[in-house]
Structures are given as C-alpha cells and as structure tokens.
Design a protein around this motif. Structure first.
Motif, short mmCIF file in Angstrom:
data_model
loop_
_atom_site.label_atom_id
_atom_site.label_comp_id
_atom_site.label_asym_id
_atom_site.label_seq_id
_atom_site.Cartn_x
_atom_site.Cartn_y
_atom_site.Cartn_z
N UNK A 131 -4.43 -20.45 -66.88
CA UNK A 131 -4.61 -19.50 -67.97
C UNK A 131 -3.85 -18.24 -67.58
N UNK A 132 -3.07 -17.68 -68.51
CA UNK A 132 -2.27 -16.51 -68.19
C UNK A 132 -2.21 -15.55 -69.36
N UNK A 133 -1.99 -14.30 -69.04
CA UNK A 133 -1.76 -13.27 -70.05
C UNK A 133 -0.83 -12.23 -69.46
N UNK A 134 0.15 -11.81 -70.25
CA UNK A 134 1.06 -10.73 -69.86
C UNK A 134 0.65 -9.47 -70.59
N UNK A 135 0.40 -8.42 -69.81
CA UNK A 135 0.06 -7.12 -70.36
C UNK A 135 1.26 -6.20 -70.22
#
Length: 166
Positions: A131-135
C-alpha cells in the motif's frame, strides 16, 4: 506534521533511462547489483492519481546501500506522478519513503497528513500487496514523501535483494 512511521527506508529517482541511472548511481554511491522489475502495471481498480483512477505501467529497478533501498522508476505509459515529474523537472530525485508497520498505521498516517494539509497526489496498492501514497512535500526539499505499508511477501522479496548486495 509528524507521521507515526519509521525512519526513511528508501530514496527514489525517476528517470527516462534505467541503464544510465543505474550506471551513474553505481559509480556515485557504490550500489552493486540492480534488480529490474519490468512492466509493473498499476491498474485503475487499485490506484488513483490526483483523485481519479489511474492506469499506467512503469519499469522499476532496485538496489541497496546497507539497509537503504534505492529505487529507480521509468514510466512507460499512462499518466502518473512519475511522468508528471519528468515533464516538469526532468530526471532526478523524486521521493523518500517511510514505512508504516501495519495497514492501520498506514491509514492513520494518511489521516494525519490530511489533517495537516498534505495533498495525496497518488495512492494505491502495488502488485505484491504494497500500500502506498505519495504526499506533495515541496516544503521539505523533496518533491514527494511516500508512505508505504510493505506486505510480508514483499518484505521477503526485498530481503532477498538486500542479501544479494553482500
């Protein structure tokens, strides 16, 4: 903003040429062996980019310096945070990644980031269960901060790559 995650585990570059970037970082940083993962497909049912379903492909190359993972990303097709970066900035340092210890901690870190006004530019689940998210993090001196939860299966794969560096 203080996210409840571990210290950075990865430094990543976006490139138009994996061969050239591998060669440069091998010479500059001493990375020894790169493991290529071609044609990684991010499907619209598991990934979003700027709030809309995303469908794109990228080549990825991984190496290690000690415990720090080096990641190279070459976008192949489709709109995503990597192709956007190449158009705006050219090849270069793209993000640092911090790891959440559980899916719940991952969700809590995203909620904390949102409470502090951080924009989630791209997020999803990669093949292998990451699971990944770029902020967006320009105020931190790096274009993006990635938060990731790494599944046990991918952790075993990464550990194998790390052992190959010795």
């Amino acid at each position: 903003m203080t996210l409840e995650v571990r210290s950075p585990i990865q430094i990543a570059w976006v490139t138009q040429n994996l061969d050239a970037t591998e060669t440069a970082l091998t010479g500059l940083l001493g990375a020894r062996k790169w493991v290529r993962i071609p044609d990684v497909h991010f499907a619209p049912d598991s990934c979003s980019y700027r709030g809309k379903p995303a469908d794109f492909v990228a080549h990825i190359s991984l190496s290690y310096l000690g415990d720090m993972q080096l990641e190279l990303i070459e976008p192949v097709r489709g709109e995503n945070v990597y192709s956007e970066f190449l158009r705006a900035c050219g090849p270069g340092l793209h993000h640092i990644c911090t790891e959440a210890e559980s899916p719940e901690q991952f969700e809590a870190a995203l909620a904390d980031a949102a409470d502090h006004g951080a924009e989630v530019v791209q997020q999803g689940v990669m093949p292998g269960g990451i699971q990944f998210a770029y902020l967006a993090a320009p105020h931190a001196g790096v274009p993006f901060l990635e938060i990731a939860y790494i599944s046990p299966e991918m952790r075993a794969f990464y550990d194998y790559i790390k052992q190959e560096q010795r």
